[in-house]
Design an enzyme around this catalytic site. Structure first.
Site, PDB file in Angstrom:
ATOM      1  N   TYR A 153     -13.961  -9.660  10.162  1.00 37.20           N
ATOM      2  CA  TYR A 153     -14.661  -8.390  10.324  1.00 37.20           C
ATOM      3  C   TYR A 153     -15.351  -7.999   9.008  1.00 37.20           C
ATOM      4  CZ  TYR A 153     -11.924  -7.806  14.606  1.00 37.20           C
ATOM      5  OH  TYR A 153     -11.339  -7.980  15.829  1.00 37.20           O
ATOM      6  N   GLU A 188      -6.095   1.047   4.932  1.00 43.68           N
ATOM      7  CA  GLU A 188      -6.413   1.438   6.308  1.00 43.68           C
ATOM      8  C   GLU A 188      -7.587   0.635   6.863  1.00 43.68           C
ATOM      9  OE1 GLU A 188      -4.681   3.116   8.328  1.00 43.68           O
ATOM     10  OE2 GLU A 188      -3.216   3.753   6.851  1.00 43.68           O
ATOM     11  N   GLU A 196       2.560   8.045   8.799  1.00 45.33           N
ATOM     12  CA  GLU A 196       3.006   6.703   8.423  1.00 45.33           C
ATOM     13  C   GLU A 196       4.187   6.270   9.281  1.00 45.33           C
ATOM     14  OE1 GLU A 196       2.794   5.434   4.092  1.00 45.33           O
ATOM     15  OE2 GLU A 196       3.161   7.582   3.914  1.00 45.33           O
ATOM     16  N   TRP A 219       0.831  -1.221   0.000  1.00 45.62           N
ATOM     17  CA  TRP A 219       0.000   0.000   0.000  1.00 45.62           C
ATOM     18  C   TRP A 219       0.859   1.260   0.000  1.00 45.62           C
ATOM     19  CZ3 TRP A 219      -0.857  -4.087   3.341  1.00 45.62           C
ATOM     20  CH2 TRP A 219      -0.187  -4.032   4.560  1.00 45.62           C
ATOM     21  N   ARG A 220       2.187   1.091   0.013  1.00 50.17           N
ATOM     22  CA  ARG A 220       3.036   2.284  -0.080  1.00 50.17           C
ATOM     23  C   ARG A 220       3.467   2.559  -1.512  1.00 50.17           C
ATOM     24  NH1 ARG A 220       6.282   1.011   5.461  1.00 50.17           N
ATOM     25  NH2 ARG A 220       4.637   1.788   6.822  1.00 50.17           N
ATOM     26  N   CYS A 271      12.033  10.590  24.060  1.00 48.63           N
ATOM     27  CA  CYS A 271      11.034   9.734  24.703  1.00 48.63           C
ATOM     28  C   CYS A 271      11.123   9.831  26.222  1.00 48.63           C
ATOM     29  CB  CYS A 271      11.244   8.291  24.253  1.00 48.63           C
ATOM     30  SG  CYS A 271      10.068   7.156  24.998  1.00 48.63           S
ATOM     31  N   SER A 300     -12.710 -13.384  15.629  1.00 44.53           N
ATOM     32  CA  SER A 300     -12.193 -12.285  16.441  1.00 44.53           C
ATOM     33  C   SER A 300     -13.019 -12.064  17.712  1.00 44.53           C
ATOM     34  CB  SER A 300     -12.157 -11.009  15.606  1.00 44.53           C
ATOM     35  OG  SER A 300     -13.359 -10.890  14.895  1.00 44.53           O
ATOM     36  N   CYS A 356      14.277  -0.142  22.376  1.00 46.24           N
ATOM     37  CA  CYS A 356      14.741   1.235  22.594  1.00 46.24           C
ATOM     38  C   CYS A 356      16.165   1.485  22.079  1.00 46.24           C
ATOM     39  CB  CYS A 356      14.623   1.607  24.065  1.00 46.24           C
ATOM     40  SG  CYS A 356      12.921   1.487  24.668  1.00 46.24           S
TER      41      CYS A 356
HETATM   42 FE1  SF4 Z   1      11.694   2.974  23.378  1.00 44.90          FE
HETATM   43 FE2  SF4 Z   1      10.506   5.317  23.563  1.00 44.90          FE
HETATM   44 FE3  SF4 Z   1      11.599   4.590  21.269  1.00 44.90          FE
HETATM   45 FE4  SF4 Z   1       9.387   3.398  22.120  1.00 44.90          FE
HETATM   46  S1  SF4 Z   1       9.591   5.529  21.529  1.00 44.90           S
HETATM   47  S2  SF4 Z   1      11.180   2.396  21.283  1.00 44.90           S
HETATM   48  S3  SF4 Z   1       9.717   3.391  24.314  1.00 44.90           S
HETATM   49  S4  SF4 Z   1      12.657   4.948  23.176  1.00 44.90           S
END
Ligand code: SF4
Length: 385
Positions: A97, A52, A197, A39-40, A223, A318, A214
């Site tokens: 669905y 979507e 996206e 879909w891209r 974050c 589901s 992370c």
């Molecule tokens: Fe980790 Fe935050 Fe990145 Fe999510 S947005 S992967 S919680 S650092």
């Protein structure tokens, strides 16, 4: 060490905002790392819309073959509008669905009849289409028309909740509204569609529900959950889902002159518009065999023939799980009862061209009416008889 950081961080203002550059950093990462999903290939509103709708409550890998099949069969909004609903449901078969397919079809007809095939371009106009709620309207507006709006689905909601270390219920209207406002504050003006996206992509591939990766995250420095928590994956807080109801039913598969009796479910509701063999739920303390005979009598209007127990099929939909006890029988051609309004006597090849719930398909396979391969091949033909 991180514990000490958490103690310090929690004394900061509770809604510290990630830097405004998080948007451009995320888009840059997306441009480098995005997966080549079907879909891209195009940002035309019809393809974005179908994707979507299909991706709602469905994982990318699961949705991909259905998306390819749907677009190959209905490449434009006009081709979808022209098709009879059973053909649309057949192509959708297995994606679950089914109300989504019915709404796509109804909306395509609305676009063609009321808008001369021209796709609506604003969130408000998009929301007038059947089955198009705030999320899908905003996703189409952002991705197809690059409008500066935020479309927040489960992945994006999770990422945003971690960026702002949101501790409230992310499914509540108040928290969703707050997260949308937060995201609008960092939405890059030049690439709102790609930002949306990218947010979903980060949630799908890096910021995973239980174990966010992370160390690999391109926006780690923005974050707040990463900065203050030992386990950023503990946000957003998860709710325990109630168990799915379990349905026990009896199904009657009767052959007469090489044809089988099937009936169409009501057009709306669960599995709406799909075809199945006669049958239904067991009543309290009723045996499957008694239920099979009762259901046949009620639905066909004549006593059931001699029935042989064939076996049981289990399937998890589901919203519920089913346990279908299947019984087979035979009626001589001259004694075949006429079909009721929603019923038809169909040949095996016709049966497999109809949209069928997965459990019905399994019963047909179990009885050897059709092969597994034929059960998966959609066609455009309609039932006869
Ligand atoms: Fe980790 Fe935050 Fe990145 Fe999510 S947005 S992967 S919680 S650092």
């Amino acid at each position: 060490m991180r514990r000490a950081e958490e103690t310090v961080a929690l004394s900061r203002p509770p809604r510290a905002v990630p830097s405004a550059s998080v948007g451009s950093a995320l888009v840059a990462w997306f441009d480098r790392s995005r997966r080549p999903l079907p879909w891209r290939r195009s940002h035309d509103p019809y393809s974005v819309w179908v994707a979507e709708v299909m991706l709602q409550q469905t994982r990318v890998a699961q949705a991909m073959p259905y998306y390819e099949r749907f677009l190959a069969r209905f490449p434009t909004v006009r081709s979808l509008a022209r098709a009879p609903l059973p053909s649309v449901l057949k192509i959708w078969q297995g994606a679950g669905y089914y109300s989504r397919a019915r709404n796509l079809h109804a909306a395509a007809r609305q676009i063609v009849t009321e808008r001369r095939g021209i796709f609506p371009q604003t969130v408000d106009e998009l929301e007038t289409l059947p089955g198009v709620g705030p999320y899908i309207a905003r996703a189409i507006a952002a991705i197809a028309f690059d409008l500066p709006v935020v479309a927040l689905e489960a992945n994006g909601r999770r990422v945003a909740a971690r960026w702002w270390a949101e501790r409230g219920d992310v499914r509540s209207t108040a928290v969703t509204k707050r997260l949308v406002q937060d995201l609008e504050g960092v939405l890059p003006r030049r690439h709102p569609g790609r930002f949306n996206e990218a947010l979903m992509e980060l949630g799908e591939t890096v910021c995973l529900p239980s174990h966010p990766d992370c160390p690999r995250c391109p926006v780690q420095e923005h974050c707040r959950a990463y900065a203050i928590l030992d386990d950023p994956g503990s946000l957003p807080r998860r709710r325990r889902r109630p168990p799915r109801p379990h349905v026990v039913a009896a199904v009657v598969v009767v052959e007469s002159g090489g044809r089988y009796l099937v009936q169409q479910r009501a057009p709306t509701g669960l599995l709406g518009g799909l075809y199945e063999f006669p049958g239904g739920k067991l009543e309290p303390r009723e045996s499957p065999r008694t239920a099979a005979r009762r259901e046949w009598r009620e639905e066909v209007g004549s006593p059931a023939p001699g029935l042989t127990y064939v076996g049981v099929v289990h399937h998890a939909y589901s919203h519920f799980t089913v346990e279908l006890h299947a019984f087979g029988g035979r009626i001589p051609l001259q004694a075949r009862p006429p079909p009721q309004s929603s019923q038809a006597w169909v040949r095996p090849e016709e049966l497999m061209q109809l949209p069928l719930p997965k459990a019905t398909e399994k019963i047909a396979e179990m009885l050897g009416i059709v092969s597994d391969r034929r059960a998966r091949e959609p066609s455009r033909r309609r039932p006869s008889g």
